[in-house]
Design a protein around this motif. Structure first.
Motif, PDB file in Angstrom:
ATOM      1  N   HIS A 132      -6.688   5.777  -8.271  1.00  0.00           N
ATOM      2  CA  HIS A 132      -5.629   5.414  -7.531  1.00  0.00           C
ATOM      3  C   HIS A 132      -6.204   5.654  -5.822  1.00  0.00           C
ATOM      4  O   HIS A 132      -5.964   4.732  -5.306  1.00  0.00           O
ATOM      5  N   LEU A 164      -6.252   2.708  -3.030  1.00  0.00           N
ATOM      6  CA  LEU A 164      -5.547   2.954  -1.782  1.00  0.00           C
ATOM      7  C   LEU A 164      -6.699   2.599  -0.522  1.00  0.00           C
ATOM      8  O   LEU A 164      -6.418   1.725   0.429  1.00  0.00           O
ATOM      9  N   CYS A 216       2.292   1.983  -3.443  1.00  0.00           N
ATOM     10  CA  CYS A 216       1.098   2.285  -4.389  1.00  0.00           C
ATOM     11  C   CYS A 216       1.197   3.714  -4.089  1.00  0.00           C
ATOM     12  O   CYS A 216       0.836   4.696  -5.062  1.00  0.00           O
ATOM     13  N   ARG A 217       0.940   3.962  -2.847  1.00  0.00           N
ATOM     14  CA  ARG A 217       0.887   5.555  -2.512  1.00  0.00           C
ATOM     15  C   ARG A 217       2.014   6.360  -3.168  1.00  0.00           C
ATOM     16  O   ARG A 217       1.668   7.512  -3.709  1.00  0.00           O
ATOM     17  N   ALA A 223       0.826  -1.112   0.021  1.00  0.00           N
ATOM     18  CA  ALA A 223       0.212   0.064   0.175  1.00  0.00           C
ATOM     19  C   ALA A 223       1.059   1.237  -0.058  1.00  0.00           C
ATOM     20  O   ALA A 223       0.627   2.087  -0.762  1.00  0.00           O
TER      21      ALA A 223
END
Length: 139
Positions: free
Chosen positions: A79, A83, A53-54, A50
């Motif tokens: 996006h 998240l 991804c952020r 995560a």
């Protein structure tokens, strides 16, 4: 389990996107391998993914802003959805819902990444490259 294989077909020519997508493939495969094991290790790997991804989404969104990508808000909304979804998956793991989380990391997440790469990211990268070429032509 859907095992992902990184290939040149997943490379779009925007270096930071390509590097981070390749890392995401490896992280998703690692999550799949952890799906049936220790919950604490799986949770740590999910949290790390995560965070990856952020950071990655932030890089992509900065690139979209830089080139005035017309679908920036749509791509950024996806996006944010992912998240939030990852946060929910971690909560479900904390609540003991191992079957749901195992299905998510072995099927849903790999399928999402492939679809996202083939659609939103491919179009975005193409626009970024074209925008950079146009700017280079003006100098």
């Amino acid at each position: 389990m859907t095992q992902l294989t990184w290939s040149e077909a997943m490379r779009f020519g925007v270096e930071i996107m390509d590097e981070e997508h390749e890392a995401a493939v490896a992280e998703i495969n690692a999550l799949g391998e952890l799906a049936g094991g220790d919950s604490a290790r799986l949770r740590a790997a999910l949290a790390a993914f995560a965070e990856h991804c952020r950071i990655h989404f932030g890089h992509e969104e900065a690139l979209m802003e830089e080139c005035d990508f017309p679908a920036h808000s749509v791509h950024a909304a996806e996006h944010q959805r992912v998240l939030a979804e990852l946060g929910s998956v971690i909560e479900r793991l904390d609540a003991g819902d191992r079957d749901f989380v195992a299905d998510y990391v072995t099927r849903v997440l790999p399928e999402w990444l492939l679809a996202h790469l083939r659609t939103m990211d491919m179009v975005t990268a193409g626009f970024i490259i074209h925008s950079r070429e146009r700017r280079a032509d003006t100098f």
